[in-house]
Design a protein around this motif. Sequence first.
Motif, short mmCIF file in Angstrom:
data_model
loop_
_atom_site.label_atom_id
_atom_site.label_comp_id
_atom_site.label_asym_id
_atom_site.label_seq_id
_atom_site.Cartn_x
_atom_site.Cartn_y
_atom_site.Cartn_z
N TYR A 25 32.85 -52.83 25.12
CA TYR A 25 32.03 -51.68 24.71
C TYR A 25 32.92 -50.56 24.16
O TYR A 25 32.63 -49.96 23.13
N MET A 26 34.01 -50.28 24.87
CA MET A 26 34.89 -49.18 24.47
C MET A 26 35.61 -49.48 23.16
O MET A 26 35.78 -48.59 22.32
N GLU A 27 36.01 -50.72 22.97
CA GLU A 27 36.63 -51.10 21.70
C GLU A 27 35.62 -50.98 20.56
O GLU A 27 35.95 -50.51 19.46
N ARG A 56 37.17 -56.58 16.18
CA ARG A 56 37.58 -57.92 16.61
C ARG A 56 37.93 -57.93 18.10
O ARG A 56 37.60 -58.88 18.81
N HIS A 57 38.56 -56.87 18.56
CA HIS A 57 38.88 -56.78 19.98
C HIS A 57 37.60 -56.77 20.82
O HIS A 57 37.53 -57.41 21.87
N ALA A 58 36.61 -56.03 20.34
CA ALA A 58 35.32 -55.98 21.05
C ALA A 58 34.72 -57.38 21.15
O ALA A 58 34.23 -57.80 22.21
N TYR A 59 34.77 -58.10 20.04
CA TYR A 59 34.25 -59.47 20.00
C TYR A 59 35.07 -60.38 20.91
O TYR A 59 34.51 -61.16 21.69
N TYR A 60 36.38 -60.28 20.82
CA TYR A 60 37.27 -61.14 21.59
C TYR A 60 37.06 -60.94 23.09
O TYR A 60 36.97 -61.91 23.85
N CYS A 73 26.59 -60.68 31.32
CA CYS A 73 26.89 -59.58 30.39
C CYS A 73 26.64 -59.92 28.92
O CYS A 73 27.56 -59.95 28.10
N LYS A 74 25.39 -60.12 28.61
CA LYS A 74 25.01 -60.45 27.23
C LYS A 74 24.87 -59.20 26.36
O LYS A 74 24.88 -59.29 25.13
N THR A 75 24.70 -58.05 26.99
CA THR A 75 24.45 -56.81 26.24
C THR A 75 25.40 -55.71 26.73
O THR A 75 26.28 -55.96 27.56
N TYR A 76 25.19 -54.51 26.22
CA TYR A 76 25.94 -53.34 26.69
C TYR A 76 25.04 -52.41 27.51
O TYR A 76 25.28 -51.20 27.57
N THR A 77 24.02 -52.95 28.13
CA THR A 77 23.16 -52.11 28.96
C THR A 77 23.95 -51.62 30.17
O THR A 77 24.94 -52.23 30.58
N ASN A 78 23.51 -50.52 30.75
CA ASN A 78 24.22 -49.91 31.87
C ASN A 78 24.46 -50.88 33.02
O ASN A 78 25.51 -50.84 33.67
N ALA A 79 23.50 -51.75 33.26
CA ALA A 79 23.62 -52.70 34.38
C ALA A 79 24.75 -53.71 34.16
O ALA A 79 25.21 -54.34 35.12
N GLU A 80 25.18 -53.84 32.91
CA GLU A 80 26.22 -54.83 32.60
C GLU A 80 27.57 -54.18 32.27
O GLU A 80 28.47 -54.83 31.75
#
Length: 204
Positions: A25-27, A56-60, A73-80
């Motif tokens: 998420y941060m990348e 690419r880092h985010a994907y990797y 962790c399929k998404t960037y929702t808060n729970a994940e």
Amino acid sequence: MLTSNLKSIVSDNVLHAKWLNTLSYMENAGAKKISASEHKENVNLIILKHAAEEHRHAYYLKKQISKIDGALCKTYTNAELLSPNHTKYYLHALDIAVCRYLKAVFNLSGYDLKFAAYLFVTYAIEVRADELYPIYQAVLDDAKSKVNVKSIILEEEGHLEEMINQLVSFSNDWENHATEVIKIEKALFDGWVTALATELPISA
């Protein structure tokens, strides 16, 4: 504190997946910030390269989760994410604080302020990445984890060198200003690490 936190995270599959997702998420957020700072026409190769590599880092990192559990962790929702509020606040707050500093010191505005903020914020993040990823990799090695971030470490080192080269061109006094920006980043990062610790088992 960071090393002990990471040992606790890596030893727990769910926490580890969330950690990777948080880094991803941060990348991704960083890549979007870089793109947002671009001039409409005057975009150099380094900026394009940097944004592409951060994506690419985010994907990797996201893909590494499958080495732990492909269902997580399929998404960037808060729970994940780990410490989602601090995670989402960190880069935004850093950007705002650095913009205020640069505006006050250099009297910049508009695109000039955006570009200067890109240089200094990215520099601070690359300095942090140069510290964080090797510590994480060492913990992964100790745990004999299938996850690895060695390719990211190499690219982040290159990014830092590129940012320094650009900062040298920006200001003869860039190091003093960078020191102030690093102080801002450290306060935000320390708050993030403290928040992470609250989500870990008590033994951490």
